[in-house]
Design an enzyme around this catalytic site. Structure first.
Site, PDB file in Angstrom:
ATOM      1  N   SER A   1      63.198   4.733  86.775  1.00  0.00           N
ATOM      2  CA  SER A   1      62.505   5.430  86.916  1.00  0.00           C
ATOM      3  C   SER A   1      62.532   5.190  88.488  1.00  0.00           C
ATOM      4  O   SER A   1      62.841   4.376  88.844  1.00  0.00           O
ATOM      5  CB  SER A   1      60.927   5.443  86.453  1.00  0.00           C
ATOM      6  OG  SER A   1      59.844   5.847  86.909  1.00  0.00           O
TER       7      SER A   1
ATOM      8  N   TYR B   1      54.743  -0.829  82.288  1.00  0.00           N
ATOM      9  CA  TYR B   1      55.749   0.000  82.873  1.00  0.00           C
ATOM     10  C   TYR B   1      57.119  -0.132  83.908  1.00  0.00           C
ATOM     11  O   TYR B   1      58.220  -0.520  83.806  1.00  0.00           O
ATOM     12  CB  TYR B   1      55.095   1.160  82.957  1.00  0.00           C
ATOM     13  CG  TYR B   1      55.769   2.522  82.672  1.00  0.00           C
ATOM     14  CD1 TYR B   1      56.813   3.231  81.807  1.00  0.00           C
ATOM     15  CD2 TYR B   1      55.927   2.964  83.708  1.00  0.00           C
ATOM     16  CE1 TYR B   1      57.475   4.016  82.581  1.00  0.00           C
ATOM     17  CE2 TYR B   1      57.147   4.434  84.462  1.00  0.00           C
ATOM     18  CZ  TYR B   1      58.069   4.925  82.791  1.00  0.00           C
ATOM     19  OH  TYR B   1      58.557   4.938  83.359  1.00  0.00           O
TER      20      TYR B   1
HETATM   21  N1  NAP Z   1      58.464  12.157  82.925  1.00  0.00           N
HETATM   22  C1  NAP Z   1      58.431  11.570  83.736  1.00  0.00           C
HETATM   23  O1  NAP Z   1      57.888  11.641  84.857  1.00  0.00           O
HETATM   24  C2  NAP Z   1      59.301  10.580  84.322  1.00  0.00           C
HETATM   25  C3  NAP Z   1      59.160   9.952  85.360  1.00  0.00           C
HETATM   26  C4  NAP Z   1      60.365   8.645  85.333  1.00  0.00           C
HETATM   27  C5  NAP Z   1      61.137   7.939  84.226  1.00  0.00           C
HETATM   28  N2  NAP Z   1      60.685   8.658  82.517  1.00  0.00           N
HETATM   29  C6  NAP Z   1      61.810   7.823  81.727  1.00  0.00           C
HETATM   30  O2  NAP Z   1      61.797   9.166  80.746  1.00  0.00           O
HETATM   31  C7  NAP Z   1      62.514   8.501  79.650  1.00  0.00           C
HETATM   32  C8  NAP Z   1      62.022   9.964  79.202  1.00  0.00           C
HETATM   33  O3  NAP Z   1      60.317  10.414  78.543  1.00  0.00           O
HETATM   34  P1  NAP Z   1      60.002  11.386  78.914  1.00  0.00           P
HETATM   35  O4  NAP Z   1      59.434  11.968  80.379  1.00  0.00           O
HETATM   36  O5  NAP Z   1      61.171  12.113  78.534  1.00  0.00           O
HETATM   37  O6  NAP Z   1      58.372  12.014  77.909  1.00  0.00           O
HETATM   38  P2  NAP Z   1      58.198  12.263  76.580  1.00  0.00           P
HETATM   39  O7  NAP Z   1      58.059  13.833  76.306  1.00  0.00           O
HETATM   40  O8  NAP Z   1      56.862  11.139  75.833  1.00  0.00           O
HETATM   41  O9  NAP Z   1      59.506  11.590  75.862  1.00  0.00           O
HETATM   42  C9  NAP Z   1      59.597  10.691  75.099  1.00  0.00           C
HETATM   43  C10 NAP Z   1      60.658  10.340  74.367  1.00  0.00           C
HETATM   44  O10 NAP Z   1      61.069   9.191  73.592  1.00  0.00           O
HETATM   45  C11 NAP Z   1      60.859   8.566  72.230  1.00  0.00           C
HETATM   46  N3  NAP Z   1      60.015   7.495  71.700  1.00  0.00           N
HETATM   47  C12 NAP Z   1      58.749   6.664  72.164  1.00  0.00           C
HETATM   48  N4  NAP Z   1      58.916   5.356  71.550  1.00  0.00           N
HETATM   49  C13 NAP Z   1      59.430   5.671  71.124  1.00  0.00           C
HETATM   50  C14 NAP Z   1      59.473   4.625  69.903  1.00  0.00           C
HETATM   51  N5  NAP Z   1      58.703   3.474  69.981  1.00  0.00           N
HETATM   52  N6  NAP Z   1      61.119   4.797  69.228  1.00  0.00           N
HETATM   53  C15 NAP Z   1      61.518   5.346  69.633  1.00  0.00           C
HETATM   54  N7  NAP Z   1      61.883   6.528  70.732  1.00  0.00           N
HETATM   55  C16 NAP Z   1      60.642   6.488  71.158  1.00  0.00           C
HETATM   56  C17 NAP Z   1      59.892   9.675  71.901  1.00  0.00           C
HETATM   57  O11 NAP Z   1      60.144  10.584  70.421  1.00  0.00           O
HETATM   58  P3  NAP Z   1      59.005  10.482  69.532  1.00  0.00           P
HETATM   59  O12 NAP Z   1      57.789  10.125  70.017  1.00  0.00           O
HETATM   60  O13 NAP Z   1      59.648  10.821  68.485  1.00  0.00           O
HETATM   61  O14 NAP Z   1      59.853   8.859  69.075  1.00  0.00           O
HETATM   62  C18 NAP Z   1      60.303  11.084  72.541  1.00  0.00           C
HETATM   63  O15 NAP Z   1      61.661  12.037  72.150  1.00  0.00           O
HETATM   64  C19 NAP Z   1      61.116   7.242  79.444  1.00  0.00           C
HETATM   65  O16 NAP Z   1      61.885   6.155  79.226  1.00  0.00           O
HETATM   66  C20 NAP Z   1      60.229   7.486  80.784  1.00  0.00           C
HETATM   67  O17 NAP Z   1      60.556   6.181  80.692  1.00  0.00           O
HETATM   68  C21 NAP Z   1      59.815  10.002  82.762  1.00  0.00           C
END
Ligand code: NAP
Length: 254
Positions: A136, A149
């Site tokens: 991130s 985080y």
């Molecule tokens: N969106 C942003 O602005 C942003 C910015 C920087 C970095 N990121 C990073 O991008 C990555 C993906 O996030 P996203 O933005 O796509 O958010 P998201 O739409 O909330 O997706 C998160 C994914 O992680 C899975 N997950 C969460 N907890 C879990 C657990 N205990 N076991 C297994 N799977 C789990 C969720 O699946 P289930 O709930 O079905 O388990 C979901 O598929 C993360 O690592 C996040 O830190 C996001």
């Protein structure tokens, strides 16, 4: 023609789902994992490649091993591992539930470490393999009110860069993709007001940027020009200033 298998964690939503769609269009067969199995099934049914679904909670200590054993039992030797699953928690550290913070460390850090450790040896043996880790822009400095985080994401970046250097001589590529704000379910789950920033990406853009950088042999990539400039400029400022500005940006209302 199949490019082989890719494992995508957190494939039920957001960036992970976009990785699955982009990789399927390229011809990868996919192992899709997350907790929400119904969503994984729906996604798998929409993809024109072979898929396998593993419903797993990566907050559980044994989950990475079970996922690894699943692939072994099917004779799947992944060419690509995408460590994407993760979540954030917004608010004052002292008021946040400790179990939830520790779960975040397990999902964002321990599971990434375990999966990389499990899948790496076969890649080294084959002298080929790719690992992409979703870090991130929060990896580059402390972020008050997302303190744990940001620390987990700093871990992801530093871990990726270290492993990348260790394994490049074996033909294995490792890269951390560092998205800024991206349109997914992340902010709703973190209970975080969406910050006003110049650059907002789609999940598909993040997936494409990450894969491109990985294949170019980069060890990390920051998504978007303004995020890259922001990260470069803040390196010139005293760290304490950067954290103090961040504290004012993210201080919860009220
Ligand atoms: N969106 C942003 O602005 C942003 C910015 C920087 C970095 N990121 C990073 O991008 C990555 C993906 O996030 P996203 O933005 O796509 O958010 P998201 O739409 O909330 O997706 C998160 C994914 O992680 C899975 N997950 C969460 N907890 C879990 C657990 N205990 N076991 C297994 N799977 C789990 C969720 O699946 P289930 O709930 O079905 O388990 C979901 O598929 C993360 O690592 C996040 O830190 C996001």
């Amino acid at each position: 023609m199949s490019h082989g298998w890719a494992v995508v964690t957190g494939a039920s939503s957001g960036i992970g789902k976009a990785f699955a769609q982009v990789l399927a269009a390229e011809g990868f067969d996919l192992v899709l994992t997350a907790r929400r199995e119904d969503r994984l099934r729906e996604l798998a049914a929409s993809l024109p490649v072979k898929t396998a679904i593993v419903a797993a909670d990566l907050g559980e200590a044994g989950a990475p091993q079970r996922l690894f054993e699943f692939t072994q039992s099917r004779g799947i030797a992944p060419a690509l591992l995408i460590n994407n699953a993760g979540f954030g928690v917004f608010g004052e550290f002292r008021n946040q539930n400790l179990d939830r913070q520790l779960e975040m460390v397990r999902v964002n850090c321990s599971a990434v470490t375990a999966l990389t450790h499990l899948f790496l040896p076969a890649m080294i043996e084959r002298r080929q393999g790719d690992i992409l880790i979703v870090a991130s822009t929060a990896s580059f400095q402390a972020v008050p009110y997302q303190t744990v985080y940001a620390a987990t994401k700093a871990f992801d970046l530093i871990f990726s860069e270290g492993i990348a250097e260790e394994v490049k001589r074996f033909g294995v590529r490792v890269c951390a993709v560092c998205p800024g704000q991206t349109r997914t379910e992340f902010h709703a789950i973190a209970n975080e007001p969406i910050p006003e920033v110049m650059s907002v990406h789609t999940a598909e853009q993040v997936a494409r940027i990450g894969l491109r950088a990985l294949r170019k042999g980069k060890h990390h990539v920051i998504c978007g020009f303004s995020n890259r400039m922001g990260m470069e400029l803040q390196r010139l400022a005293p760290r304490r200033w950067v954290t103090a500005i961040s504290e004012r940006m993210f201080r919860p209302a009220g």
